[in-house]
Scaffold this motif. Sequence first.
Motif, short mmCIF file in Angstrom:
data_model
loop_
_atom_site.label_atom_id
_atom_site.label_comp_id
_atom_site.label_asym_id
_atom_site.label_seq_id
_atom_site.Cartn_x
_atom_site.Cartn_y
_atom_site.Cartn_z
N VAL A 71 -10.53 44.05 21.62
CA VAL A 71 -10.34 42.91 20.71
C VAL A 71 -10.57 43.35 19.27
O VAL A 71 -9.81 43.01 18.35
CB VAL A 71 -11.30 41.77 21.10
CG1 VAL A 71 -11.27 40.67 20.03
CG2 VAL A 71 -10.90 41.20 22.45
N VAL A 88 -3.02 33.65 17.65
CA VAL A 88 -2.78 34.63 18.72
C VAL A 88 -4.10 35.20 19.23
O VAL A 88 -4.33 35.38 20.42
CB VAL A 88 -1.86 35.76 18.20
CG1 VAL A 88 -1.82 36.92 19.21
CG2 VAL A 88 -0.46 35.23 17.99
N CYS A 89 -5.00 35.49 18.29
CA CYS A 89 -6.32 36.03 18.67
C CYS A 89 -7.07 35.03 19.54
O CYS A 89 -7.69 35.40 20.53
CB CYS A 89 -7.12 36.39 17.42
SG CYS A 89 -8.72 37.14 17.79
N GLU A 91 -5.86 32.62 21.49
CA GLU A 91 -5.27 32.55 22.83
C GLU A 91 -5.62 33.79 23.65
O GLU A 91 -5.84 33.73 24.85
CB GLU A 91 -3.75 32.40 22.73
CG GLU A 91 -3.30 31.09 22.14
CD GLU A 91 -3.86 29.92 22.94
OE1 GLU A 91 -3.84 29.98 24.18
OE2 GLU A 91 -4.34 28.95 22.32
N ARG A 92 -5.65 34.92 22.96
CA ARG A 92 -6.00 36.17 23.67
C ARG A 92 -7.44 36.11 24.18
O ARG A 92 -7.74 36.54 25.30
CB ARG A 92 -5.83 37.35 22.73
CG ARG A 92 -6.07 38.69 23.41
CD ARG A 92 -5.98 39.84 22.44
NE ARG A 92 -6.17 41.11 23.09
CZ ARG A 92 -6.37 42.25 22.47
NH1 ARG A 92 -6.38 42.29 21.15
NH2 ARG A 92 -6.56 43.37 23.14
N THR A 95 -7.60 34.02 27.28
CA THR A 95 -7.08 34.76 28.44
C THR A 95 -8.12 35.75 28.97
O THR A 95 -8.34 35.88 30.18
CB THR A 95 -5.80 35.51 28.06
OG1 THR A 95 -4.83 34.56 27.59
CG2 THR A 95 -5.23 36.25 29.27
#
Length: 773
Positions: A71, A88-89, A91-92, A95
């Motif tokens: 990350v 985006v970070c 959502e990552r 996940t």
Amino acid sequence: MASTRRRPFVSEWLIFAVCVLVIGAVFAYTNVHDHAHITDNERQRLATAATVTSDVLSHHLFSIGATLDNVRGGLRPGWLAREDAVAVCRERLKTLVDAMPSVRGILVMDPAGKIVTAARDELIGQILPQRQYLQVPMRHPDRDTLYVSPPYQSVSGPWLLNLTYALAGQSGEFAGVVSAALDPKALAVLLGSVRYAADAWVAFVHGNGTLFVWEPERGDVVGKSLALPGTLFTRFLESGLDAAVLEGTSRATGEPSMVALHRVQPAELHMDGPLIIAVGRNLEAVYAPWWHGLWRSLLIYGLLVLGGIAGLAVVQHRRRLALRAIEEREAQLRAIQSELETLFTLAPSLLGIGDLQGTFRKLNPAWEKWLGYASTELEGLSCLDFIHPQDREATKARIAELVQGRTITNFVARFRHKNGMYRFIEWHAAARDGCIYAAAQDVTQRQELERTLEQMAYHDRLTGLANRALLFDRLSQALFNARRKQTMVAILFIDLDGFKGVNDQYGHDAGDLVLKTIAERFLARVRATDTVARTGGDEFVIVLNELNRADEAGLVAQNLLEAVAPDIALASGTTCRVGASIGISLFPHDGIDMDTLLMAADAAMYQAKKAGKNQTVFADDGCQNAGAIVLDSRHLVGVAEIDRQHEGLVLLVNRLLDAARTHGDQAAMERLFHELAGATAQHFATEHALMQRYGYPRQAGHDAAHDYLLAEVDNFRGEIFKGGDQFMFSLLEAWLLEHILAEDLALGHFLQEQGMEATASGEENVALPPMRG
């Protein structure tokens, strides 16, 4: 005269008194020994449980550390200024948290303590400058250090512990942290898995003494400090050891306890402080069975003494009466000896009597039947002269045990037959009155069957290569070693080109010969430390361990293509030739887990085929997802009952794959596995009944294949719960469809010849779309 008659009675009472003392000493020694044995056994069990938990926790720490570092590597300069990058970070992070049950949340915090993004939306925007997981990295920033925060109580209530990496700005200045909070509930499940007794407990403690997780759950101990003078925790830290088993009063429970403590601080992670795993039991519970046994021993001892006194008095009273029956008993004894001699002669087992050096004195006639020797041929000879050299030392050790008064059971050693071959003989023996009495039987057939079953469990039946179960085990070990040694692992996914044409033109026997020949060529071109496996049909997987450069894998692949190229001589006198398409994936370049690497190699292999076959292609960044397993006309055996059951099995397999891909509930997946296993067993029972009814000539081999496939269902359960849903598609597809093509089609043709009902040509399953490959 009367005095002379009394002497034996007095002597017997003296002997009785000595025996009472000896038995008392034996009871005392036994109980002391049992106490020591219980202590040693409990210490070993606690130490083992602590070690296992430490190893599993270390693995989790490795995974979490690698995730945080990944990350951190994705946070490019200026990312906070771009809303799309922040989204985006976020959502990552969500996940990643979903994929790691032991992690409650991951967040990114700036130097002021503001949470700029997190896996949990409610945390974004909070300002928590006082958190230790920010303050410690801020005071002592080090990019390579994994900071372990002391446990703290979160604003939402639960106690948390954070693992943190520092972020650096463009000029190397401290730019915040990326941190993962461990989930105490998930860790409690992990810790609870090693509790082997109801009173056993497992604790997860920070290096500063703060108790983070206690299993079974006990709310009054979490957050308590154990770092007080004289506590078990303090004694362990002061010892400087990585693992120890201590006894004393538990600070957390206030109970006398035996506790195994293990330090968790892998050097590779550069943790700024240790974590401690403690597994303990209440000493009163540990020794409770021993106290019960002690009281029972005292009761038995008292009964023995009282019974001995009464018995000796009765025996002395009746001795005179017994003398009158001596002659009659001697006659009975001679009759019994005659019966035993007859039984010794007629017994089908190998019976023998020898001296304490292992020399045969007397053998029964069964020796000639089983080993070819007349009994008189071996009498006077040492048994060691006929024992296989590799079993001789073990046999000497067993004879020594017999001399010491022990009984030997189920001891297997190879004994030379008169024809020079060795047979496996299972021995049961005891020593009495200076002689060894032995009974034995020939278990050669059983030993061979056990070896065959073991070979079938881990090796491909046709080629002898590793099967899927052994491949997964070897690959898992290779990846673990590569992470530890910082080396590379290559996976070569190989599919033969032109193999179907060989089968169609020359028959399946020729195809089997080609597979065995290719397997031998592959083995000759790789190192002994590498693994060559056949995963089904004409597909092979090769694992190359401890590589330093990616081009090493390419050189091996080119070497394998050269090995495949020469003609293969067939039994018919003709020759054939096949090629190979090879896909290569590399750890850690193409993935860090087994499933990703396998599917990447599989996808690369299909690219090699599309590019013209008989060549090598390295994996790219992605691979295609598998679809559903389907039947087509090739899989119709022509018997309605069998075809209907095949369709039911395919439906169950696809439901299972859908659940795996969507990360469905584990309990539901377990039910699907049980349903698949039951349906498979029912289907095999149907085929077995049909083969028996119609006298199928290949029934034995077909039933053996059924046994192997049923065993594979359990292997699939273990692999799919590791997250290997993509590669499991190929495995389950091969497991079901290859068996239909290899075994069931021949059975269906035979049953149709015997007049069985055939599947109608107009049924829907004939028009099913073709499957992949």
